[in-house]
Design an enzyme around this catalytic site. Structure first.
Site, PDB file in Angstrom:
ATOM      1  CG  HIS B  38      -2.248  -0.563   1.010  1.00  0.00           C
ATOM      2  ND1 HIS B  38      -2.284  -1.823   0.896  1.00  0.00           N
ATOM      3  CD2 HIS B  38      -3.474  -0.133   0.597  1.00  0.00           C
ATOM      4  CE1 HIS B  38      -3.731  -2.519   0.577  1.00  0.00           C
ATOM      5  NE2 HIS B  38      -4.480  -1.175   0.330  1.00  0.00           N
ATOM      6  CE  LYS B 103      -6.389 -11.720  10.687  1.00  0.00           C
ATOM      7  NZ  LYS B 103      -6.217 -11.314  12.361  1.00  0.00           N
TER       8      LYS B 103
END
Lengths: 279, 183
Positions: B38, B103
């Site tokens: 990222h 998650k």
């Protein structure tokens, strides 16, 4: 003085890394099955069903249970009357990690804290040594995943806060962590010692099996009290709600400074991967 | 709770019908990216350069798989904890990303971005990496190979099992811990 060969240490460590990452411990499997029978929510049951299927698949394919094969953590007990020949024990354990993580196709997750450059071989392992009587070498391995580890905390309570303060901190920590550490988790708690010692014994508590009972009935009762409180949070498997927020609570308590009450909460994910070998 | 079969690239219509709690079986191509990837994607964006994959309609999977053993397309491949990508997700949603897969909890900023840009947050079962890898039929590193497990992969998935955790209408599946019961 009993002699232990270097190659035996390397091989034992490599095998533990591979076995620990691909075989769900039997006590954890039993807890999953028990939780599945007790859960009433379909989402909770489905998560547990998937985890059991995942465990079967890992056994069959040798794929690790989780892609995060953890940082390799070791608690080593070295008997006074034994000696490892042919190499330095710390180096041999690291060599075993290199071998196990490579041969087992395990993910190497050790990296530089700032540049984030991966060390490439899963080392250095985190190794705690302890000198004990006897002529045996006991090596316990734990695969400590980042997701659960990140939810862990150390704090220094005031002595007056006592058990109520400990309980409140642990409950709030687990509530705040919510779905992040892959519940149902196992909670290792270290009370006492010093700042760093509390963390060390909290993590060491996670080496106990889930279905044992603490030998001190007073601490066993506290473990049960906390387990019930944490399951009362209703977070459930993967945070989707349910009765099973924790699989177990394991406390280690040791004397501390009269001015201090150190407390460490080490969170472990549901697969509770650990192995032990005695040489 | 409804069940849907969706295929990437995802559209506004795909996303708008989803409600927290729905089950989705996703097929098509998804891209893996986690912490370090990222950061590198943002460096490219800041420099005005092209990204290694098309963001419009994309689904990013927060995963760092274990190495593929012989004979399998990928190793274990379950989700990593998503909050670490919270600083990046709003801008990616604004640029066309439709879904993230991971998650754990998301920030208010990510939830607001999903409302504004019609995005969704899917949960996959954490720790079920071996099982989830069965839904990944192909995997190719397409960028940042030097990041090892964190490299960006194009993954071809077939009926990847997901749960809608946050929908684009403000719905959320995660339960609020009952602190009163616990104490």
């Amino acid at each position: 003085m009993r002699e232990i060969q270097a190659a035996d240490v390397v091989e034992a460590v490599a095998q533990m890394c591979m076995k620990g990452n691909t075989e769900l411990p039997q006590d954890v499997r039993r807890k999953f099955e028990q939780a599945m029978a007790e859960e009433t929510s379909p989402a909770a049951k489905e998560v547990l069903r998937q985890l059991l299927e995942n465990a079967d698949l890992s056994l069959e394919t040798k794929l690790p249970l989780c892609q995060d094969c953890g940082l390799a953590v070791f608690y080593v007990e070295v008997g006074d009357d034994c000696k490892v020949v042919g190499g330095n024990l710390r180096e041999l354990i690291n060599e075993g990690v290199r071998k196990g993580y490579a041969d087992g196709y395990l993910r190497k997750s050790a990296c530089d804290p700032l540049t984030r450059a991966n060390t490439g071989d899963g080392t250095p392992a985190i190794i705690h040594f302890d000198m004990v009587p006897g002529d045996r070498l006991k090596i316990a391995y734990m695969a400590k995943g980042g997701g659960a580890e990140n939810m862990s905390r150390v704090t220094m309570l005031a002595p007056a806060q006592g058990w109520e303060g400990i309980k409140k901190f642990v409950v709030n920590r687990v509530a705040e962590a919510g779905p992040n550490p892959c519940p149902p988790t196992v909670i290792g708690i270290g009370v006492g010692g010093t700042f760093e010692h509390a963390a060390k014994i909290a993590k060491k508590s996670l080496l106990r099996t889930l279905d044992d009972t603490h030998p001190d009935p007073k601490i066993a009762a506290l473990e049960k009290e906390l387990e019930e409180a944490l399951n009362g949070l209703g977070i459930g498997p993967m945070g989707l709600g349910g009765k099973t927020t924790v699989l177990g609570v394991k406390i280690t308590m040791e004397p501390c400074h009269l001015a201090s009450l150190p407390l460490a909460v080490n969170v472990q994910c549901h697969s509770q991967r650990h192995e032990e070998v005695v040489l | 709770m409804a069940e849907y079969k969706l295929t990437t690239p995802l559209t506004d219509e795909d996303i708008e019908q989803l409600k927290a709690g729905d089950v989705v079986f996703l097929s098509g191509t998804i891209h893996s990216a986690r912490d370090a990837a990222h950061k590198k994607l943002f460096d490219l964006l800041d420099a005005g350069k092209e990204l290694p994959f098309e963001l419009e309609g994309s689904a990013i999977y927060y995963v760092g798989p274990s190495p593929a053993p012989p004979g399998r397309p990928i190793g274990s491949a379950g989700p990593t904890t998503s909050y670490r990508m919270d600083t990046y997700a709003p801008r990616l949603h604004a640029l066309g990303m439709k879904a993230s897969i991971g998650k754990g909890k998301r920030s208010d900023e990510v939830k607001a971005a999903m409302k504004e840009h019609k995005g969704v947050y899917f949960g996959a079962t954490g720790g079920a990496g071996a099982l989830l890898s069965n839904s990944i039929v192909e995997s190719t590193v397409i960028a940042f190979e030097e990041l090892g497990p964190e490299a960006i992969r194009a993954m071809k998935v077939k009926d990847f099992p997901l749960l809608v955790i946050n929908d684009c209408h403000g719905g959320e599946l995660y339960v609020k811990p009952k602190l009163d019961t616990a104490e």
